[in-house]
Scaffold this motif. Sequence first.
Motif, PDB file in Angstrom:
ATOM      1  N   UNK A 135       0.818  -1.221   0.000  1.00  0.00           N
ATOM      2  CA  UNK A 135       0.000   0.000   0.000  1.00  0.00           C
ATOM      3  C   UNK A 135       0.852   1.273   0.000  1.00  0.00           C
ATOM      4  N   UNK A 136       1.841   1.355   0.849  1.00  0.00           N
ATOM      5  CA  UNK A 136       2.670   2.561   0.926  1.00  0.00           C
ATOM      6  C   UNK A 136       3.477   2.752  -0.358  1.00  0.00           C
ATOM      7  N   UNK A 137       4.050   1.682  -0.872  1.00  0.00           N
ATOM      8  CA  UNK A 137       4.846   1.764  -2.101  1.00  0.00           C
ATOM      9  C   UNK A 137       3.998   2.223  -3.280  1.00  0.00           C
ATOM     10  N   UNK A 138       2.806   1.645  -3.412  1.00  0.00           N
ATOM     11  CA  UNK A 138       1.910   2.031  -4.506  1.00  0.00           C
ATOM     12  C   UNK A 138       1.471   3.482  -4.343  1.00  0.00           C
ATOM     13  N   UNK A 139       1.137   3.881  -3.127  1.00  0.00           N
ATOM     14  CA  UNK A 139       0.731   5.266  -2.890  1.00  0.00           C
ATOM     15  C   UNK A 139       1.811   6.261  -3.271  1.00  0.00           C
ATOM     16  N   UNK A 140       3.046   5.973  -2.892  1.00  0.00           N
ATOM     17  CA  UNK A 140       4.156   6.867  -3.235  1.00  0.00           C
ATOM     18  C   UNK A 140       4.395   6.899  -4.744  1.00  0.00           C
ATOM     19  N   UNK A 141       4.278   5.751  -5.401  1.00  0.00           N
ATOM     20  CA  UNK A 141       4.457   5.705  -6.852  1.00  0.00           C
ATOM     21  C   UNK A 141       3.382   6.538  -7.543  1.00  0.00           C
ATOM     22  N   UNK A 142       2.126   6.361  -7.141  1.00  0.00           N
ATOM     23  CA  UNK A 142       1.026   7.119  -7.743  1.00  0.00           C
ATOM     24  C   UNK A 142       1.204   8.613  -7.523  1.00  0.00           C
ATOM     25  N   UNK A 181       1.579   1.949 -16.535  1.00  0.00           N
ATOM     26  CA  UNK A 181       2.037   2.602 -15.299  1.00  0.00           C
ATOM     27  C   UNK A 181       1.391   2.002 -14.057  1.00  0.00           C
ATOM     28  N   UNK A 182       0.078   1.799 -14.072  1.00  0.00           N
ATOM     29  CA  UNK A 182      -0.616   1.313 -12.870  1.00  0.00           C
ATOM     30  C   UNK A 182      -0.563  -0.207 -12.776  1.00  0.00           C
ATOM     31  N   UNK A 183      -0.914  -0.893 -13.845  1.00  0.00           N
ATOM     32  CA  UNK A 183      -0.950  -2.352 -13.831  1.00  0.00           C
ATOM     33  C   UNK A 183       0.329  -3.017 -13.375  1.00  0.00           C
ATOM     34  N   UNK A 184       1.491  -2.554 -13.808  1.00  0.00           N
ATOM     35  CA  UNK A 184       2.738  -3.197 -13.396  1.00  0.00           C
ATOM     36  C   UNK A 184       3.179  -2.925 -11.957  1.00  0.00           C
ATOM     37  N   UNK A 185       2.530  -2.009 -11.246  1.00  0.00           N
ATOM     38  CA  UNK A 185       2.947  -1.729  -9.864  1.00  0.00           C
ATOM     39  C   UNK A 185       2.767  -2.979  -9.006  1.00  0.00           C
ATOM     40  N   UNK A 186       3.798  -3.363  -8.254  1.00  0.00           N
ATOM     41  CA  UNK A 186       3.690  -4.548  -7.396  1.00  0.00           C
ATOM     42  C   UNK A 186       2.571  -4.376  -6.371  1.00  0.00           C
ATOM     43  N   UNK A 187       1.737  -5.373  -6.242  1.00  0.00           N
ATOM     44  CA  UNK A 187       0.666  -5.355  -5.252  1.00  0.00           C
ATOM     45  C   UNK A 187      -0.681  -4.912  -5.777  1.00  0.00           C
ATOM     46  N   UNK A 188      -0.735  -4.314  -6.971  1.00  0.00           N
ATOM     47  CA  UNK A 188      -2.023  -3.904  -7.542  1.00  0.00           C
ATOM     48  C   UNK A 188      -2.731  -5.158  -8.044  1.00  0.00           C
ATOM     49  N   UNK A 189      -3.858  -5.460  -7.417  1.00  0.00           N
ATOM     50  CA  UNK A 189      -4.598  -6.674  -7.748  1.00  0.00           C
ATOM     51  C   UNK A 189      -5.767  -6.423  -8.683  1.00  0.00           C
ATOM     52  N   UNK A 190      -6.369  -5.232  -8.569  1.00  0.00           N
ATOM     53  CA  UNK A 190      -7.550  -4.919  -9.383  1.00  0.00           C
ATOM     54  C   UNK A 190      -7.707  -3.409  -9.476  1.00  0.00           C
ATOM     55  N   UNK A 191      -8.208  -2.948 -10.627  1.00  0.00           N
ATOM     56  CA  UNK A 191      -8.475  -1.525 -10.833  1.00  0.00           C
ATOM     57  C   UNK A 191      -9.879  -1.383 -11.391  1.00  0.00           C
TER      58      UNK A 191
END
Length: 83
Positions: A12-19, A56-66
Amino acid sequence: MLLWLSVAPAHLETVGKALAGHPEVVFAAATTGETNVVVTVICPDMAALYGYLTRRVGPLPGVERVESAPSLRHVKQVGAVLP
């Protein structure tokens, strides 16, 4: 465009910072519930949105669904409260 992401808690933190570093993102926040990240993005057209989601979003580690929803019209926008 509104995006709701389901992200594995450990990422969650890694994805938030990337976004937060993506120029397309104007707002991002962690939430609770079935989706745990909400994001507002601005893309010039649907092809650009598709590219953003797939590259950009799909390859982020931990993203399971959008999930996505277009904003058809704004009736109020965040702004400063005047005295």
